[in-house]
Every structure is written in C-alpha cells, then in structure tokens.
Design a protein around this motif. Structure first.
Motif, PDB file in Angstrom:
ATOM      1  N   HIS A 323      18.620  22.725  28.184  1.00 48.11           N
ATOM      2  CA  HIS A 323      18.232  23.002  26.798  1.00 48.11           C
ATOM      3  C   HIS A 323      17.787  24.456  26.708  1.00 48.11           C
ATOM      4  O   HIS A 323      16.897  24.886  27.455  1.00 48.11           O
ATOM      5  N   PRO A 324      18.394  25.261  25.811  1.00 40.93           N
ATOM      6  CA  PRO A 324      18.069  26.696  25.745  1.00 40.93           C
ATOM      7  C   PRO A 324      16.588  26.989  25.521  1.00 40.93           C
ATOM      8  O   PRO A 324      16.058  27.949  26.085  1.00 40.93           O
ATOM      9  N   VAL A 325      15.923  26.181  24.699  1.00 48.48           N
ATOM     10  CA  VAL A 325      14.516  26.457  24.396  1.00 48.48           C
ATOM     11  C   VAL A 325      13.650  26.237  25.632  1.00 48.48           C
ATOM     12  O   VAL A 325      12.759  27.037  25.935  1.00 48.48           O
ATOM     13  N   LEU A 326      13.935  25.163  26.376  1.00 47.21           N
ATOM     14  CA  LEU A 326      13.185  24.909  27.611  1.00 47.21           C
ATOM     15  C   LEU A 326      13.478  25.993  28.636  1.00 47.21           C
ATOM     16  O   LEU A 326      12.573  26.463  29.332  1.00 47.21           O
ATOM     17  N   TRP A 327      14.751  26.396  28.707  1.00 45.34           N
ATOM     18  CA  TRP A 327      15.138  27.475  29.630  1.00 45.34           C
ATOM     19  C   TRP A 327      14.366  28.758  29.309  1.00 45.34           C
ATOM     20  O   TRP A 327      13.859  29.436  30.216  1.00 45.34           O
ATOM     21  N   LYS A 328      14.258  29.085  28.045  1.00 46.05           N
ATOM     22  CA  LYS A 328      13.539  30.288  27.631  1.00 46.05           C
ATOM     23  C   LYS A 328      12.053  30.168  27.960  1.00 46.05           C
ATOM     24  O   LYS A 328      11.441  31.121  28.469  1.00 46.05           O
ATOM     25  N   THR A 329      11.467  29.002  27.669  1.00 47.70           N
ATOM     26  CA  THR A 329      10.036  28.797  27.901  1.00 47.70           C
ATOM     27  C   THR A 329       9.704  28.907  29.381  1.00 47.70           C
ATOM     28  O   THR A 329       8.764  29.610  29.776  1.00 47.70           O
ATOM     29  N   LEU A 330      10.471  28.233  30.222  1.00 49.16           N
ATOM     30  CA  LEU A 330      10.217  28.278  31.661  1.00 49.16           C
ATOM     31  C   LEU A 330      10.480  29.666  32.224  1.00 49.16           C
ATOM     32  O   LEU A 330       9.767  30.130  33.123  1.00 49.16           O
ATOM     33  N   GLY A 331      11.486  30.345  31.688  1.00 51.67           N
ATOM     34  CA  GLY A 331      11.770  31.702  32.146  1.00 51.67           C
ATOM     35  C   GLY A 331      10.644  32.659  31.823  1.00 51.67           C
ATOM     36  O   GLY A 331      10.300  33.533  32.626  1.00 51.67           O
ATOM     37  N   ARG A 332      10.069  32.505  30.634  1.00 54.58           N
ATOM     38  CA  ARG A 332       8.951  33.361  30.243  1.00 54.58           C
ATOM     39  C   ARG A 332       7.745  33.139  31.153  1.00 54.58           C
ATOM     40  O   ARG A 332       6.974  34.056  31.417  1.00 54.58           O
ATOM     41  N   GLU A 333       7.593  31.917  31.650  1.00 52.63           N
ATOM     42  CA  GLU A 333       6.469  31.590  32.520  1.00 52.63           C
ATOM     43  C   GLU A 333       6.820  31.709  34.002  1.00 52.63           C
ATOM     44  O   GLU A 333       6.048  31.270  34.863  1.00 52.63           O
ATOM     45  N   LYS A 334       8.029  32.260  34.306  1.00 50.01           N
ATOM     46  CA  LYS A 334       8.486  32.425  35.689  1.00 50.01           C
ATOM     47  C   LYS A 334       8.554  31.086  36.423  1.00 50.01           C
ATOM     48  O   LYS A 334       8.215  30.973  37.602  1.00 50.01           O
ATOM     49  N   ARG A 335       9.041  30.052  35.707  1.00 51.76           N
ATOM     50  CA  ARG A 335       9.122  28.716  36.300  1.00 51.76           C
ATOM     51  C   ARG A 335      10.549  28.157  36.189  1.00 51.76           C
ATOM     52  O   ARG A 335      10.762  26.961  36.027  1.00 51.76           O
ATOM     53  N   GLU A 336      11.544  29.044  36.279  1.00 53.76           N
ATOM     54  CA  GLU A 336      12.924  28.613  36.092  1.00 53.76           C
ATOM     55  C   GLU A 336      13.334  27.514  37.065  1.00 53.76           C
ATOM     56  O   GLU A 336      14.161  26.649  36.747  1.00 53.76           O
ATOM     57  N   GLU A 337      12.753  27.523  38.278  1.00 54.56           N
ATOM     58  CA  GLU A 337      13.153  26.547  39.287  1.00 54.56           C
ATOM     59  C   GLU A 337      12.776  25.113  38.886  1.00 54.56           C
ATOM     60  O   GLU A 337      13.293  24.146  39.461  1.00 54.56           O
ATOM     61  N   GLU A 338      11.899  24.975  37.899  1.00 52.83           N
ATOM     62  CA  GLU A 338      11.485  23.636  37.457  1.00 52.83           C
ATOM     63  C   GLU A 338      12.491  22.998  36.502  1.00 52.83           C
ATOM     64  O   GLU A 338      12.381  21.809  36.185  1.00 52.83           O
ATOM     65  N   LEU A 339      13.452  23.780  36.040  1.00 48.18           N
ATOM     66  CA  LEU A 339      14.444  23.245  35.100  1.00 48.18           C
ATOM     67  C   LEU A 339      15.483  22.428  35.871  1.00 48.18           C
ATOM     68  O   LEU A 339      16.222  22.958  36.699  1.00 48.18           O
ATOM     69  N   VAL A 340      15.524  21.128  35.609  1.00 48.83           N
ATOM     70  CA  VAL A 340      16.462  20.231  36.287  1.00 48.83           C
ATOM     71  C   VAL A 340      17.676  20.013  35.388  1.00 48.83           C
ATOM     72  O   VAL A 340      17.538  19.457  34.293  1.00 48.83           O
ATOM     73  N   PRO A 341      18.871  20.453  35.801  1.00 53.69           N
ATOM     74  CA  PRO A 341      20.069  20.285  34.970  1.00 53.69           C
ATOM     75  C   PRO A 341      20.396  18.804  34.756  1.00 53.69           C
ATOM     76  O   PRO A 341      20.082  17.946  35.576  1.00 53.69           O
TER      77      PRO A 341
END
Length: 487
Positions: A323-341
């Motif tokens: 989800h783009p919004v979750l991707w953006k939110t986690l990226g802003r918080e430097k937590r991209e690795e938490e995004l599970v496809p």
C-alpha cells in the motif's frame, strides 16, 4: 469548423465510473493520488492527478497504462518532459471570448510556459521510444508566432517593451528626452542664487507625475510655479516652476500617448490569442494530459511499480503488493523493512477469501492493499506490486473497514457495520469487489458468526469477488467447508 475549447475537453476526457465515495476514502485512494500529484509540474496537471478515478473500459485503461510505461522508458533514459510550470488557463481562455476583453501584460505572459512546454514536447514527436505519446504530440501546434510576439512585447516584470511597436519606441524616446530636458532646467533653477535660500533640499523630485523642486513651506510664494504637493511634515512644498510648465505638459501628453499605445498592443495580442483560442485550448489540454502521465510515471518509478494486466475473467492476482501510504509512512520513519508484501490469488473457482489472524496482525492492511491496487489499476495507473499482477475489470468496489460508529445517527459500531453491509449487499453484483474488515464482530460471537456466514453466502450468490477478515471460529470453519471459499 473549429470546436469550442469546452467541447474539445468534453470530447477528449475519458469517462470514469462513479466509484463508491465511501470506499475511495477508507482505502485512502485520495492520499495515493495526492502522492502522485506532487510530481506534476503544472497546477492543472496536479489537480487532474488528484482527481484520478477508475475508467469505464479496458481499452482506456490499457492506453493510459501504456502511455505511462512510455514515460517511464524515457525517464530511464534520463530524459525530461520539458514541461514548464503554468497555472490554470481555462478561465483566461473563456474570458477572451468576447471581442471587447483585453488581457493585461501578466495575463498574456502566463501563456508563455504553455507555449514553451508545447514546443519542448515536440522534441518527442516520431520518437520510437514513445509512439503513443508521439501520436498526442503530433497534433500540438505550439503557436510560435504568438509566443514570439508576446516575448518581443512584454518583459518578465510585466512591462510592455520598447520593441513592441515602432510608435511606442518613438514615444518613449520622446519621454526620456523630455524628462532629461526638464531635469537640466530644474538643476539650473536649483543653483540660482535667488532661489537657493528658499530650498528645503537640492534635488529634483516627482509628485503627481510632474517633476518639481522642494521649497520651504514659508517661502513657497518666492518660487513662481504650481504647487503639486506638501510633505507629511508640512515643512516642504513641491513646486513646478512656471518656466518649465509647458515642458511638463508636453511630457504628460507623451505619457498619455504611451498608455494608449500600450493598451493597443495588449489588445492586439489578446486578439491573436482569441483567433487561436480553440487551438491553444487543445494544446493546453494535451500538455496537461502529458504532465499527468509524466507525474504518475515518476510516482511509479519511485515505488518501482509495475503495469498490471486487466482481465475479463474475474480473476485477481497480486504479487508482492504494497500500500503506497503505508510504504510512505514506514519510509519516513526508516522502517521500510517492516513492510510485508501481499500475495493473493482468487477468482478461478474461488470467489471469496476469508483472512484470519490475531488483532494487529495485518488483516486490515491486507484489505486496504487489495482495494488500493485494484483502484489504481482500474484508473490506468501502475501498481505497487510485482509483474504477474492481474486485476479484473470491475464495475465497483465496496469496502467496510474500520470503526464506522456514527455519533450523529446514534448508531453503535455493530449497527453501523450492519447498515453499511446492507447497502453493500443491495448494490453488489457480478463485477463488484467487496472488502469487509472483521466481519461479524461487535456482537455475540455465535450470532455474529451465523450472520457472517449468511452475508458471505449471499455475496457469493450475487457473483461478487469478496475478501473478508475475521477472528471468528464459525466463519473460519465455514470458509473450509463452503465451495468457492478459501482461507
């Protein structure tokens, strides 16, 4: 016969589905298109990206997706669109329709970025890397003569240039000469012994468009002339000596002629725009459309999206969806690795999926991701998923996600969900995608489970693709025993 600009827009605008507004909001589609809109260069381009909506037929979707792919190919080659920023111009194009309307200098210059953008885009014409874009660009006119006239006539500060006409150049030379002659004469008066004792300062000033000298208020009668102004302190009188008054009158007359000539020039340029109004409007639409495609392409590149397939078989397959919004939110918080496809497949024999798991286990995110990817694909956008992703041609998407408690209508959370689900059951049919979060919760588990099974069976009967999340055991068991459901 030329089409009116408004009819050109109506003819070229793709038809969109009136998608369920509640669904668009809770799937955060508005936030997704706002993310894409930040990549637009023009103000109308950004507005159009933000208003992106699902399209009516697969051909329109495929064409838009293909054009975005071409833009991404050009981006990968390091090439830029060449589109420059400009604001909304449709109101000005409508305004100049009556023949008595004259635009001011700044309004006329506001068309230059459009003409420059159109000219830059012509560089992609006949480019083998973008045959689709080339077809759009081939009809762009660019209007080079109008562009040249505006550039020659109006500078960046909105002042009509001397080069706008020979007559204006002559008038302005006369004004410059007249001002110099008056200043020379006034400088001479400032040095006269009879005048010097009565002066407040020793410089030439300007008041009410007349060149004057500053005289002490108590001695204003000692310098014969016309009083044009008094200082704020009341200590200085600004006098135009009689000896140069005739020159001042001549200068004022020249300045009036200058204004008339400037107005004539602005009127002539406005007439040029009016004559080509339909063609300029057509160019405007095409440049904005390409700006939209380019913006979505840049957004797609940022998230490494892919072009989905649109199928007519009612099959849905998402590979590594995000989800783009979750991707953006986690990226802003430097937590991209938490995004599970997300990976999901349904439609070929299985029209419904029941997602189970504990609270905070990602079920809601999964539903929103499924919905967002379908909305993006149906809008002709590339999607944040891997290759192999395919989306069915849907007529509508319905979602019931989150706490729908209504204070205004005094409904409990459960009642609000039932009200929403009743509406979904009424409207859904074959060609619909239904997403329901925590189906059956908020009431007695046994009653909620029985109701959930009945709702799911009814959606299957209506032919809707359905994805629900739950932690109710009854619904889990139902998913394992009922044909066409998977868990």
């Amino acid at each position: 016969m030329k089409l009116e600009f408004s009819s050109v827009l109506t003819k070229l605008m793709p038809l969109v589905y009136p998608m369920d507004k509640h669904t668009l909001q809770i799937l955060e589609f508005n936030k997704i298109v706002e993310m894409a809109g930040t990549f637009a260069v023009t103000a109308p381009g950004r507005e159009k990206v933000i208003n992106t909506a699902p399209l009516r037929n697969p051909e329109e979707i495929a064409l838009k997706s293909s054009l975005i792919s071409e833009c991404r190919t050009l981006l990968s080659e390091g090439r830029l669109s060449g589109i420059e920023h400009f604001d909304e111009l449709t109101l000005l194009l409508q305004r100049i329709k009556p023949e008595d309307v004259v635009l001011d200098a700044f309004q006329l210059r506001s068309f230059l970025p459009l003409f420059d953008s159109a000219l830059n885009l012509k560089g992609f014409e006949n480019d083998p890397l973008c045959s689709g874009l080339s077809n759009i660009i081939s009809d762009i006119t660019t209007h080079p003569e109008i562009k040249k006239t505006i550039e020659r006539s109006i500078n960046n500060e909105g002042r009509v240039r001397d080069t706008a006409s020979k007559k204006l150049a002559v008038i302005r030379r006369g004004i410059s000469s007249g001002e110099n002659n008056i200043k020379v004469m006034l400088d001479g008066i400032l040095k006269e012994k009879e005048v010097t004792p009565h002066l407040q300062d020793f410089f030439v000033a300007e008041r009410n468009n007349r060149l004057v000298i500053p005289v002490k208020i108590d001695f204003k009668g000692s310098v014969p002339g016309v009083l044009h102004d008094i200082s704020n302190t009341g200590e200085t009188a600004y006098i135009e000596p009689y000896s140069i008054q005739h020159l001042g009158n001549e200068l004022e007359s020249l300045r009036a002629e200058e204004k008339l000539e400037e107005y004539r020039i602005l009127r002539a340029i406005t007439s040029l725009l009016r004559e080509e109004r339909s063609g300029i409007g057509d160019d405007y639409y095409k440049v904005v459309e390409i700006d939209v495609l380019w913006a979505i392409a840049r957004f797609s590149e940022q998230m490494k999206m892919s072009s989905p397939e649109i199928n007519s078989k009612g099959c849905l397959k998402i590979c590594n969806g995000r989800h783009p919004v979750l991707w953006k939110t986690l990226g802003r918080e430097k937590r991209e690795e938490e995004l599970v496809p997300l990976d999901i497949e349904m439609g070929s024999g299985n029209s419904s999926i029941v997602i189970t798991g504990s609270n905070a286990g990602g079920k809601t995110v999964a539903l929103k991701t499924i919905g967002a990817i379908n909305l993006m694909a149906l809008s002709g956008m590339h999607v944040p998923a891997g290759s192999g992703t395919t989306v069915p041609m849907l007529e509508n998407i319905f979602a019931d996600i989150g706490d729908e408690q209504s204070i205004e209508n005094n409904l409990s959370t459960f009642s609000a969900h039932i009200t929403r689900i009743s509406e979904i059951l009424r409207q859904s049919k074959k060609g619909s995608l239904v997403l329901i979060d925590e189906l059956g919760t908020g009431t007695d588990p046994d009653q909620g489970g029985a109701l959930s099974c009945a709702i799911l069976r009814r959606l299957q009967e209506k032919g809707a693709l359905t994805v629900v999340s739950t932690h109710l055991g009854t619904l889990k068991a139902f998913a394992h025993s009922e044909p066409g459901l998977i868990n």
